[in-house]
Design a protein around this motif. Structure first.
Motif, PDB file in Angstrom:
ATOM      1  N   ARG A  86       9.721  13.012   1.586  1.00 42.09           N
ATOM      2  CA  ARG A  86       8.434  13.698   1.759  1.00 42.09           C
ATOM      3  C   ARG A  86       8.515  15.129   1.231  1.00 42.09           C
ATOM      4  N   ARG A  87       9.672  15.779   1.414  1.00 43.93           N
ATOM      5  CA  ARG A  87       9.820  17.167   0.976  1.00 43.93           C
ATOM      6  C   ARG A  87      10.012  17.304  -0.540  1.00 43.93           C
ATOM      7  N   GLN A  88      10.120  16.186  -1.241  1.00 44.16           N
ATOM      8  CA  GLN A  88      10.156  16.264  -2.703  1.00 44.16           C
ATOM      9  C   GLN A  88       8.771  16.629  -3.251  1.00 44.16           C
ATOM     10  N   GLU A  89       7.740  16.411  -2.417  1.00 40.34           N
ATOM     11  CA  GLU A  89       6.365  16.771  -2.773  1.00 40.34           C
ATOM     12  C   GLU A  89       5.894  16.096  -4.058  1.00 40.34           C
ATOM     13  N   CYS A  90       6.317  14.865  -4.230  1.00 39.47           N
ATOM     14  CA  CYS A  90       5.913  14.118  -5.424  1.00 39.47           C
ATOM     15  C   CYS A  90       5.504  12.685  -5.098  1.00 39.47           C
ATOM     16  N   PHE A  91       5.788  12.239  -3.876  1.00 45.11           N
ATOM     17  CA  PHE A  91       5.500  10.858  -3.505  1.00 45.11           C
ATOM     18  C   PHE A  91       4.184  10.769  -2.735  1.00 45.11           C
ATOM     19  N   THR A  92       3.441   9.700  -2.996  1.00 44.72           N
ATOM     20  CA  THR A  92       2.226   9.440  -2.223  1.00 44.72           C
ATOM     21  C   THR A  92       2.600   8.880  -0.856  1.00 44.72           C
ATOM     22  N   VAL A 115      20.404  16.975   0.334  1.00 34.12           N
ATOM     23  CA  VAL A 115      20.299  17.154   1.788  1.00 34.12           C
ATOM     24  C   VAL A 115      19.800  18.557   2.134  1.00 34.12           C
ATOM     25  N   GLN A 116      20.094  19.539   1.298  1.00 33.71           N
ATOM     26  CA  GLN A 116      19.721  20.917   1.623  1.00 33.71           C
ATOM     27  C   GLN A 116      18.214  21.118   1.710  1.00 33.71           C
ATOM     28  N   CYS A 117      17.426  20.160   1.181  1.00 33.94           N
ATOM     29  CA  CYS A 117      15.972  20.311   1.271  1.00 33.94           C
ATOM     30  C   CYS A 117      15.474  20.166   2.709  1.00 33.94           C
ATOM     31  N   LEU A 118      16.323  19.653   3.619  1.00 31.41           N
ATOM     32  CA  LEU A 118      15.950  19.555   5.028  1.00 31.41           C
ATOM     33  C   LEU A 118      15.958  20.923   5.704  1.00 31.41           C
ATOM     34  N   GLU A 119      16.625  21.898   5.089  1.00 36.11           N
ATOM     35  CA  GLU A 119      16.642  23.258   5.633  1.00 36.11           C
ATOM     36  C   GLU A 119      15.390  23.999   5.168  1.00 36.11           C
ATOM     37  N   ASP A 120      14.832  24.763   6.038  1.00 38.21           N
ATOM     38  CA  ASP A 120      13.606  25.507   5.712  1.00 38.21           C
ATOM     39  C   ASP A 120      13.849  26.476   4.560  1.00 38.21           C
ATOM     40  N   GLY A 121      12.964  26.437   3.608  1.00 44.03           N
ATOM     41  CA  GLY A 121      13.025  27.394   2.501  1.00 44.03           C
ATOM     42  C   GLY A 121      13.875  26.951   1.336  1.00 44.03           C
ATOM     43  N   LYS A 122      14.570  25.825   1.442  1.00 46.62           N
ATOM     44  CA  LYS A 122      15.426  25.362   0.356  1.00 46.62           C
ATOM     45  C   LYS A 122      14.814  24.140  -0.315  1.00 46.62           C
ATOM     46  N   LYS A 123      15.023  24.054  -1.637  1.00 45.57           N
ATOM     47  CA  LYS A 123      14.535  22.922  -2.401  1.00 45.57           C
ATOM     48  C   LYS A 123      15.707  22.080  -2.894  1.00 45.57           C
ATOM     49  N   THR A 124      15.395  20.886  -3.310  1.00 41.55           N
ATOM     50  CA  THR A 124      16.423  19.990  -3.840  1.00 41.55           C
ATOM     51  C   THR A 124      17.040  20.570  -5.106  1.00 41.55           C
ATOM     52  N   THR A 153      32.953   5.347  -8.949  1.00 47.45           N
ATOM     53  CA  THR A 153      32.030   6.146  -8.152  1.00 47.45           C
ATOM     54  C   THR A 153      30.649   6.117  -8.778  1.00 47.45           C
ATOM     55  N   GLU A 154      29.684   6.700  -8.090  1.00 47.02           N
ATOM     56  CA  GLU A 154      28.337   6.911  -8.620  1.00 47.02           C
ATOM     57  C   GLU A 154      27.832   8.241  -8.087  1.00 47.02           C
ATOM     58  N   ILE A 155      27.234   9.039  -8.960  1.00 56.87           N
ATOM     59  CA  ILE A 155      26.767  10.371  -8.585  1.00 56.87           C
ATOM     60  C   ILE A 155      25.259  10.312  -8.365  1.00 56.87           C
ATOM     61  N   ILE A 156      24.819  10.696  -7.165  1.00 52.27           N
ATOM     62  CA  ILE A 156      23.432  10.539  -6.745  1.00 52.27           C
ATOM     63  C   ILE A 156      22.570  11.742  -7.136  1.00 52.27           C
ATOM     64  N   THR A 157      23.156  12.932  -7.165  1.00 50.74           N
ATOM     65  CA  THR A 157      22.387  14.173  -7.302  1.00 50.74           C
ATOM     66  C   THR A 157      21.349  14.154  -8.433  1.00 50.74           C
ATOM     67  N   PRO A 158      21.710  13.792  -9.679  1.00 51.05           N
ATOM     68  CA  PRO A 158      20.714  13.883 -10.757  1.00 51.05           C
ATOM     69  C   PRO A 158      19.829  12.654 -10.905  1.00 51.05           C
ATOM     70  N   ASN A 159      19.994  11.682 -10.005  1.00 49.34           N
ATOM     71  CA  ASN A 159      19.355  10.384 -10.226  1.00 49.34           C
ATOM     72  C   ASN A 159      18.330  10.008  -9.159  1.00 49.34           C
ATOM     73  N   LEU A 160      17.755  10.993  -8.498  1.00 47.55           N
ATOM     74  CA  LEU A 160      16.689  10.724  -7.538  1.00 47.55           C
ATOM     75  C   LEU A 160      15.367  10.533  -8.303  1.00 47.55           C
ATOM     76  N   TYR A 161      14.743   9.385  -8.116  1.00 51.51           N
ATOM     77  CA  TYR A 161      13.494   9.075  -8.828  1.00 51.51           C
ATOM     78  C   TYR A 161      12.332   9.825  -8.186  1.00 51.51           C
ATOM     79  N   HIS A 162      11.487  10.443  -9.006  1.00 49.56           N
ATOM     80  CA  HIS A 162      10.391  11.272  -8.508  1.00 49.56           C
ATOM     81  C   HIS A 162       9.015  10.716  -8.874  1.00 49.56           C
ATOM     82  N   GLY A 163       8.928   9.406  -9.066  1.00 52.95           N
ATOM     83  CA  GLY A 163       7.646   8.790  -9.373  1.00 52.95           C
ATOM     84  C   GLY A 163       7.164   7.906  -8.239  1.00 52.95           C
TER      85      GLY A 163
END
Length: 558
Positions: free
Chosen positions: A177-183, A210-219, A320-330
């Motif tokens: 929800r805090r990504q501000e891109c999902f309906t 995870v840091q987006c759960l803290e107030d004032g921080k973005k992904t 391994t698999e790296i999650i950070t750059p691969n979060l879908y925003h559509g």
């Protein structure tokens, strides 16, 4: 310590809880009576027939060869001492430094004479028959040992994320929800996926998200944050794997790292080489784009590279698999599954094909099989692309169930003859012959009302599904989701204790991509009580990857 199956059983009121899934491969029937691993007993005569005697002799051959070398040396020294005693006649030969020096000199002279005789064609026997026979036996044993060329797993380690990385399902929904891109429709859809996914309430996400759960921080999805996640995971598992195997970085001859969606420059291999100070001539390979089935492909590559080395060597494999750059925003549903199922994780394995490492190895690799789909639908069923709004992600097609089933069927057909007892293979052959005969008879009777009535009376013989439980003791099924595990459990007729490691890995860690099969093996090795691991047990790992491919491997517990 991750929760065990008994903890999960206690919280779900009786056998391991099994939830329905709208996306399951098959409709799952009501659970029947729960069976125990002791129900799968095989007669001793059949067990003897299933034993791979090549691996049995190969396990003890290095020890016998070492003992034989000492016996040969002892026989040579004994022959020299007897010659000295015979030459001394009635004189008393006492043990002294002069006597030892005399024996050493005589052995040296004898070896020089052997070399001289070999160069001038043998005309007389210098050694006794016992010495010559022992030498011939040792040469044959050394040849057999070289022909076997086994691959041993000295150790493996999986990544255990710190508490600061772990989030609950409610926190995951809040992060989305805090990504501000999902309906709201997409948020609700991902929430339903999470509830049915089989993942637990404490699974790892990278700190950049995870840091987006803290107030004032973005992904933070930057390259720097992605590298930080890769370094944290990979450095930890490599260090632990090398420590468990008691192997120094300079001893590594081959390095293989697979990470499907994150392939930076310099490569992840270069990152590990620089951090741990591997040798400059190490053979390094960075595999990407191969999906969740890449770990066994990496193991197979390392195996082939090691077996080309005449003197043997050691390999380090990292999955391994790296999650950070691969979060879908559509908001396209075909892409949203990756946001709910995948988690941070990784595994590092140390392999060796040196026979001297066989006595301290954990497992021995028996077989690896890979099946690659070649159709257009197989290529497109897991596809990285942009959606209609230009947002990058991995799209899963509706054909993935059918494609995965075909690939796994071919894979099991290829690996079956290596792991199934003859009784099961015989049933498969009889089933194939019966189906061929009935189909041929129906074709011959085609045409005419009378022939059609006769053809209708010919029974349809269903293909026989071999019982892999008769040749495999443990199964590590890729924790791709509850639907994947349910489908394979049903199709292979596995019991709950066979799929327990996969379900618990999914519960504790989520889908960690290619490394998931190693979390499952770790659970079998350290936690499972319903089907305890013993020496001589065979473990099958099965995974799926984009492309589409199915990979499998069988290990022997030493």
């Amino acid at each position: 310590m991750p929760p065990r199956a008994e903890d999960h059983i206690a919280s779900s009121g009786g056998g391991m809880r099994r939830s329905e899934s709208e996306a399951s491969f098959v409709s799952v029937p009501e659970d029947g009576p729960v069976k125990d691993y002791r129900d799968y007993r095989v007669r001793k005569s059949s067990l003897i027939g299933m034993v791979n005697w090549t691996h049995v002799f190969g396990t003890y051959l290095p020890l016998l060869l070492t003992m034989g070398v000492f016996v040969l040396i002892g026989l040579v020294i004994w022959q020299v001492v007897m010659d000295i005693v015979d030459k001394a006649g009635d004189a008393d030969v006492k043990l002294s430094l002069d006597t030892v020096f005399l024996v050493v000199t005589a052995v040296k002279d004898l070896l020089l004479r052997v070399v001289d005789q070999i160069l001038h064609i043998r005309k007389e026997a210098l050694f006794s028959p016992a010495v010559e026979t022992t030498a011939v036996v040792l040469v044959v044993m050394a040849w057999l040992l070289r022909m076997d060329n086994p691959i041993y797993l000295l150790s493996f380690a999986t990544y255990k994320a710190p508490d600061s990385w772990k989030v609950s399902q409610a926190q995951i929904v809040e992060m989305m929800r805090r990504q501000e891109c999902f309906t709201e429709d997409s948020i609700d859809f991902m929430k339903r996926l999470l509830e049915r996914s089989g993942t637990g309430q404490s699974t790892a996400w990278p700190p950049g998200i995870v840091q987006c759960l803290e107030d004032g921080k973005k992904t933070d999805r930057s390259m720097e944050a992605s590298r930080k996640e890769a370094e944290t995971v990979i450095f930890d598992i490599v260090e632990n794997a090398l420590r468990k195997a008691n192997v120094k970085p300079k001893e590594i001859d081959v390095l293989v790292i697979n990470c499907s969606l994150f392939s930076p420059t310099p490569s992840l291999c270069a990152m590990v080489i620089s951090k741990f100070g591997l040798r400059g001539d190490v053979l390094s390979y960075n595999l990407s784009g191969m999906g969740c089935g890449a770990s066994l492909i990496s193991v197979d590559l390392a195996k082939n590279l090691l077996q080309r080395r005449r003197s043997g060597g050691k390999a380090l494999v990292v999955s391994t698999e790296i999650i950070t750059p691969n979060l879908y925003h559509g908001n396209e549903r075909g892409f949203l599954l990756q946001n709910t199922l995948f988690r941070c994780g990784g595994a590092a394995m140390v392999l060796s094909n040196k026979w001297s490492d066989g006595r301290r190895a954990w497992y021995k690799l028996l077989h690896t099989v890979r099946v690659q789909g070649t159709t257009e639908e197989a290529y497109n069923c897991v596809y990285e692309t942009e959606d209609k709004d230009g947002e990058r992600g991995v799209r899963l097609s509706k054909e993935i169930v059918k494609v995965a089933g075909k690939c796994m069927e071919k894979n099991m057909t290829m690996i079956g003859p290596y792991v199934l007892p003859l009784s099961e293979q015989f049933k498969v052959v009889i089933s194939l012959i019966g189906r061929f005969v009935t189909k041929s008879l129906k074709k011959m009777l085609g045409g005419g009302a009378a022939n059609e009535k006769i053809a209708d009376k010919i029974p349809n013989i269903r293909p026989y599904v071999p019982d892999f439980k008769r040749g495999i003791d443990h199964f590590c099924i890729h924790a791709g989701g509850r639907a994947v595990i349910d489908g394979i459990e049903k199709n292979m007729k596995l019991e709950l204790f066979h799929t327990e490691p996969s379900r618990m890995a999914l519960l504790n860690y989520g889908n960690t991509s290619s490394s998931s099969i190693w979390y499952e093996l770790e659970y079998i090795q350290e936690h499972q009580k319903t089907n305890p691991l013993k020496k001589g047990h065979r473990i099958m790992q099965v995974a799926f990857g984009s492309g589409f491919k199915c990979t499998s491997g069988v290990w022997l517990k030493l």
